[in-house]
Structures are given as C-alpha cells and as structure tokens.
Design a protein around this motif. Sequence first.
Motif, mmCIF file in Angstrom:
data_model
loop_
_atom_site.group_PDB
_atom_site.id
_atom_site.type_symbol
_atom_site.label_atom_id
_atom_site.label_comp_id
_atom_site.label_asym_id
_atom_site.label_seq_id
_atom_site.Cartn_x
_atom_site.Cartn_y
_atom_site.Cartn_z
ATOM 1 N N ALA A 123 2.681 10.066 2.850
ATOM 2 C CA ALA A 123 1.286 9.685 3.127
ATOM 3 C C ALA A 123 1.188 8.170 3.319
ATOM 4 O O ALA A 123 0.513 7.685 4.245
ATOM 5 C CB ALA A 123 0.391 10.151 1.978
ATOM 6 N N LYS A 124 1.878 7.413 2.459
ATOM 7 C CA LYS A 124 1.831 5.948 2.544
ATOM 8 C C LYS A 124 2.464 5.470 3.862
ATOM 9 O O LYS A 124 1.880 4.650 4.575
ATOM 10 C CB LYS A 124 2.599 5.388 1.341
ATOM 11 C CG LYS A 124 2.833 3.915 1.300
ATOM 12 C CD LYS A 124 3.396 3.587 -0.077
ATOM 13 C CE LYS A 124 4.367 2.496 -0.242
ATOM 14 N NZ LYS A 124 4.918 1.665 0.660
ATOM 15 N N GLU A 126 2.832 7.103 6.624
ATOM 16 C CA GLU A 126 1.983 7.499 7.758
ATOM 17 C C GLU A 126 0.829 6.515 7.918
ATOM 18 O O GLU A 126 0.512 6.086 9.018
ATOM 19 C CB GLU A 126 1.434 8.912 7.539
ATOM 20 C CG GLU A 126 2.352 9.977 8.059
ATOM 21 C CD GLU A 126 1.676 11.325 8.214
ATOM 22 O OE1 GLU A 126 2.417 12.274 8.395
ATOM 23 O OE2 GLU A 126 0.428 11.432 8.137
ATOM 24 N N ARG A 127 0.194 6.157 6.771
ATOM 25 C CA ARG A 127 -0.923 5.183 6.835
ATOM 26 C C ARG A 127 -0.448 3.866 7.430
ATOM 27 O O ARG A 127 -1.178 3.199 8.152
ATOM 28 C CB ARG A 127 -1.489 4.935 5.425
ATOM 29 C CG ARG A 127 -2.439 6.003 4.928
ATOM 30 C CD ARG A 127 -3.243 5.528 3.728
ATOM 31 N NE ARG A 127 -2.445 5.058 2.622
ATOM 32 C CZ ARG A 127 -1.921 5.843 1.658
ATOM 33 N NH1 ARG A 127 -2.114 7.147 1.696
ATOM 34 N NH2 ARG A 127 -1.212 5.327 0.676
ATOM 35 N N GLU A 128 0.778 3.479 7.100
ATOM 36 C CA GLU A 128 1.327 2.213 7.600
ATOM 37 C C GLU A 128 1.840 2.331 9.035
ATOM 38 O O GLU A 128 2.303 1.342 9.604
ATOM 39 C CB GLU A 128 2.483 1.759 6.688
ATOM 40 C CG GLU A 128 2.016 1.363 5.298
ATOM 41 C CD GLU A 128 3.179 1.153 4.325
ATOM 42 O OE1 GLU A 128 2.905 0.820 3.164
ATOM 43 O OE2 GLU A 128 4.349 1.324 4.727
ATOM 44 N N GLY A 129 1.820 3.543 9.589
ATOM 45 C CA GLY A 129 2.257 3.747 10.973
ATOM 46 C C GLY A 129 3.760 3.666 11.152
ATOM 47 O O GLY A 129 4.249 3.397 12.251
#
Length: 172
Positions: A123-124, A126-129
Amino acid sequence: MVSKYFRLAARRAASRGLSNVVLLRGEALYLIATLLPAAMARTVHVYFPDPWPKSRHHRRRLLDPRTVDLVLSLLDPPRGRLFFATDHLEYGEAVVETLSLHPAVDVQRVDAWPEGPRTNYEAKFEREGRPIIRLAVRLRGGGPSSLLHPAGRHDLLVGPATDQEPSARRTS
Ligand SMILES: C[S@@+](CC[C@H](N)C(=O)[O-])C[C@H]1O[C@@H](n2cnc3c(N)ncnc32)[C@H](O)[C@@H]1O
C-alpha cells in the motif's frame, strides 16, 4: 517478521477468536528446511522480502536458484500456488528468471491483485508510485517433488535422493 508485527498478528488472531492460526517467527529457509512439512500449503505468500542486493549475498534470497526448490516444496500438488511481490526490480527480474527456468511451475506477472494491496508495504509503495513486480505462480502437473531447478542446491534438500530423481524434501 519483526516482533512488533508478530505480536500484533497474535493479538488480532486472539481477539477474533481464530483457532486455525499458527504463528512462527524465524528465518524462513531454516523453518522450511527443519520444521514445516512438505506439501503443507495450498498458497504461499512472499511479499517484499529482503532483496539482499549485494551479489555475494544473493544466496540468502528467499527465491534464488539455490533456495527455490525448498520454498516450492511447501506447495501442495497439484494446485499449490505462490504469490510474490517486490519493489526491488533487479531482484524481481531475477525471481522471474529463476521461476521461468523451473520445470515444476508456471509463472505469470500480475499488474495488480484483484482485491488491491495485500500488505502494508505494498500500500505504501503504491501511494509513492513505485513500480512493483507481482508474480502468481502455479505448480504444473505433479508438483516439485520430482522436478527441481536445474541450478538448484539439491544438497540443501533432505531425504533420499538418486541421480535420476532427487527428492525435494525429507519424507517424514
Ligand atoms: C520489507 S518487510 C515486508 C513486510 C510485509 N511482508 C509487507 O509486505 O508489508 C520484509 C519482512 O520480511 C522479513 N524477512 C525477510 N527475509 C526473511 C527471511 N529469510 N525469513 C524470515 N523473514 C524474512 C523481514 O524480517 C521483514 O519483516
């Protein structure tokens, strides 16, 4: 698993009254080689393991030609599955190559899991791309007991073995 997450998982299992959970904390290859029964798992999940980036440390990777047979020996034939994800692209490509050369499995890249991120790190990232390599692996036919990686360290595997058909795991 760090002890904080081990305790959290234990508390959550207890508060939900789950009676079908066993938590073990330790070095995964050691646990597989010494404690966990072969073919015990319908599904093995490996998410963001240590990539051991230095080449002299590659042998410590959880999925490496020398260790892959040990991990795959956990899968219950014929339908056992392994899911893997990493943000370390060099390690991810090396795992793709290792699994693609393995005669016992089919490996598929997955863009995203149908239900979304499966772990906190995913999740982290993904948030950071950050790009992530995700793999879904299936046993072919009879499973890995008689089919081993051509570059595997078969001497790490315990149990009776012959030149023709090394045994993937101990038999008891
Ligand atoms: C980057 S964290 C990822 C945690 C979690 N899987 C996630 O995706 O959110 C890597 C975890 O793998 C554990 N780990 C790495 N190599 C391991 C090994 N050989 N045996 C057991 N645990 C290992 C580390 O202790 C750490 O808890």
